[in-house]
Every structure is written in structure tokens, then in C-alpha cells.
Write an enzyme that holds these catalytic residues in place. Structure first.
Site, PDB file in Angstrom:
ATOM      1  CG  HIS A 126      -2.009  -0.993   1.191  1.00 39.07           C
ATOM      2  ND1 HIS A 126      -2.833  -1.178   0.109  1.00 39.07           N
ATOM      3  CD2 HIS A 126      -2.403  -1.896   2.127  1.00 39.07           C
ATOM      4  CE1 HIS A 126      -3.693  -2.159   0.366  1.00 39.07           C
ATOM      5  NE2 HIS A 126      -3.445  -2.615   1.577  1.00 39.07           N
ATOM      6  CG  ASP A 163      -2.989  -8.330   0.736  1.00 37.96           C
ATOM      7  OD1 ASP A 163      -2.278  -8.635   1.699  1.00 37.96           O
ATOM      8  OD2 ASP A 163      -3.988  -7.590   0.826  1.00 37.96           O
ATOM      9  CG  HIS A 165      -6.769  -5.124   1.746  1.00 41.48           C
ATOM     10  ND1 HIS A 165      -6.282  -6.032   2.676  1.00 41.48           N
ATOM     11  CD2 HIS A 165      -7.939  -4.656   2.239  1.00 41.48           C
ATOM     12  CE1 HIS A 165      -7.134  -6.100   3.690  1.00 41.48           C
ATOM     13  NE2 HIS A 165      -8.142  -5.277   3.457  1.00 41.48           N
ATOM     14  CG  ASP A 250      -5.206  -9.790   3.502  1.00 41.69           C
ATOM     15  OD1 ASP A 250      -4.833 -10.357   2.452  1.00 41.69           O
ATOM     16  OD2 ASP A 250      -4.883  -8.616   3.768  1.00 41.69           O
TER      17      ASP A 250
END
Length: 317
Positions: A126, A163, A165, A250
Site C-alpha cells: 500500500h 493479497d 486488498h 487475508d
């Protein structure tokens, strides 16, 4: 050279203290315990990391942002945003995380190991050029990709981000270039709000970002269908010289920060495919860098399943 996947592990990553936070030292403690219980720390290289140079970090991040993180740590720490904490030693630990990813690239390029999994924190995907966010300080995998392109004069590096996200920071780092193919599977809608299918690159990078947003509740079957029907043909067409994976866990059905239905067996099947692609396209050169995963038992089990599949891909469907 061993054919076993090498690991980069260090207790120094536990020094990034985050308090009552999902991204905590307990994540790496759980991974190490899971690997030990599965007997997976023997008969393979396990290396301590070396920190990344400031020159490498600032190849991706703006120098003023890097200096701000350093100052904040020296002043006792604080918060970059509501999710992203800096403690007094976070700056050197973040340099170590980036350095581990770079070291993994060096190892596979030098033939010291065919594959390396770097178990780092803080995570990185991120972190954008001018700001940290989403638990991330420096973009470990983006720094490693830049290093691969410039230190080894590679022309084509692929980054696969599984991931849950979207890896907005990684996308931002390479949105204008065709020398990195960035592929992301992620729950949509979900933090950070980027990763629409229409985001495909810009300028020379047009067509070299592939976003695959997925509805909540997506499980193994849909992920593997996308791997086989969409990602594999794109990689075969691109023919990367090195394959990097932002390995977040996740998307697991037990994870508290998302709403997907991937199982340990699903992650193993994804890992087996990634290894086969690397063997076919990149002379086996494959680097995985840990990102998210916040249910400790699910994280440890998924990492163990991933490593088993990397070592013996033909045993996984």
C-alpha cells in the site's frame, strides 16, 4: 544450489511494535511456530536479512517522505494515518523489510536458491511514492522490482499480488512502464478503493496493469479459474524474466479484515501454479514477499501450505 525454497526470517522484524493492532509481531511468531511444527525450517536455507540502502528506497519513494518517516521514528513514533503506526525503531526495521525483498532477488538472480520467501514486516504494497498507508511504510516488493530491473538489466518483471486488498502503492510505482507487469486479485469494494478493472496503465505502461476485482465471498474455484484462464495467458504473452509475488493471506475465509472464502488448499494451488510459471518462463526465478493475513492460525496454516506447494508443486491440484 538447493531445490528447496529459501526463507528470509528475522526476529528483528518483531521490533516494529504496533500495540493493539492487526499488523502485530504475533503474525511472524505464528508463522515461525507453524513452520517449526511442520518441520519446514530444516533442510533449507534460512537467511537473516540485510537493510536496503537509502538509494534503493528513494528509487521508489520521495526522499522527503523517507526523511519524514525517519524523523518521526527518532521523535518517538506516531501515526502516518489512522491505520499506520511508526514506533521508535520502525524506520530501520522498514529498511530491513525492503532489504529482505532485495536480498531475495539477489539470491535467485545469483542462483543461490531457485525461490525465496521473505517473511517481512511491516508489509509494503500500500505504500505509495509519497506516503505510507494501510499498515505499510516502504513498498518492499516495488523496491525489489526496481532493483531487479536496474541491477540486472532485466526488461520484464511480473508482480502478482494475491493479497485481498489492492496493491495501490505497487501499481502507482509502475503505472507508466511496460517493464513491470502488475497483476492484482482483490476484493471489491474494499480498502483502499483502487483497483478497478479499468485501471490498466498509462503511457508506455498502458496494458501492463491487470486488475481483477472480485466480489465478497469469492473462494478457491474462482481464484483458480482466473489463474488458469486470465493470468496464465497474460504471463505467457509477457514472458517475464523474474516473477515476484505479494503474498497476502487475508483472502482466507477466517480473516477478520475481509470477506473472502479462500482456503489453505486454495493458496497451495495458487502457489503451485506460480512455481510452474516461474519454472517455465523465468528459469525458476521466483520471489514471494509477505503482505497481509490477520487470523494467526489461518496465516500460519496458509504459509505452510504455500511452502509445501512451492517445494512440491506436482503434488497440488
Amino acid at each position: 544450489m538447493t531445490d528447496r525454497t529459501a526463507l528470509i526470517l528475522s526476529d528483528d522484524f518483531l521490533r516494529h511494535e504496533t500495540g493493539d493492532h492487526p499488523e502485530s509481531p504475533s503474525r511472524l511468531i505464528a508463522i515461525r511456530q507453524g513452520l517449526q511444527q511442520a518441520g519446514m525450517l530444516a533442510d533449507r536455507p534460512v537467511w537473516e536479512p540485510q537493510p536496503a540502502s537509502l538509494e534503493l528506497v528513494t528509487a521508489i519513494h520521495r526522499p522527503e517522505y523517507v526523511s519524514m518517516v525517519e524523523r518521526l521514528a527518532l521523535l518517538g513514533g506516531g501515526w502516518l494515518d489512522a491505520d499506520t503506526v511508526v514506533c521508535p525503531v520502525s524506520y530501520p526495521v522498514a529498511l530491513l523489510a525492503a532489504g529482505a525483498a532485495v536480498q531475495a532477488v539477489d539470491a535467485v538472480m545469483a542462483g543461490q536458491a531457485p525461490r525465496v520467501f521473505a517473511f517481512v514486516r511491516p508489509p509494503g504494497h500500500h505504500a505509495e511514492p509519497g506516503r505510507g498507508m494501510g499498515f505499510c511504510l516502504f513498498n518492499n516488493i516495488a523496491i525489489a522490482a526496481w532493483h531487479a530491473l536496474h541491477a540486472y538489466r532485466l526488461q520484464r518483471v511480473a508482480i502478482l499480488d494475491w493479497d485481498v486488498h489492492h496493491g495501490n502503492g505497487t501499481q502507482a510505482a509502475f503505472y507508466d512502464t511496460d517493464r513491470v507487469l502488475f497483476i492484482s486479485l482483490h476484493q471489491w469494494p474494499l480498502y483502499p478503493g483502487t483497483g478497478r478493472a479499468s485501471e490498466t496503465g498509462r503511457g508506455e505502461g498502458l496494458g501492463f496493469t491487470l486488475n481483477l476485482p472480485l466480489l465478497p465471498g469469492t473462494g478457491d474455484a474462482r481464484y483458480l479459474a482466473l489463474f488458469d484462464e486470465t493470468i496464465e495467458p497474460r504471463l505467457l504473452d509477457y514472458r517475464p524474466e523474474l516473477l515476484l509475488v505479494s503474498a497476502g493471506y487475508d483472502a482466507h475465509w477466517q480473516d477478520p479484515l475481509a470477506d473472502m472464502r479462500v482456503t489453505e488448499q486454495g493458496f497451495a494451488a495458487m502457489a503451485a501454479r506460480v512455481r510452474r510459471w516461474a519454472d517455465t518462463l523465468c528459469a525458476g526465478r521466483l520471489v514471494l514477499v509477505l503482505e497481509g493475513g490477520y487470523n494467526l492460525a489461518a496465516l500460519a496454516a496458509s504459509v505452510v501450505a504455500t511452502l509445501q506447494a512451492l517445494d512440491e508443486p506436482n503434488s497440488i491440484g
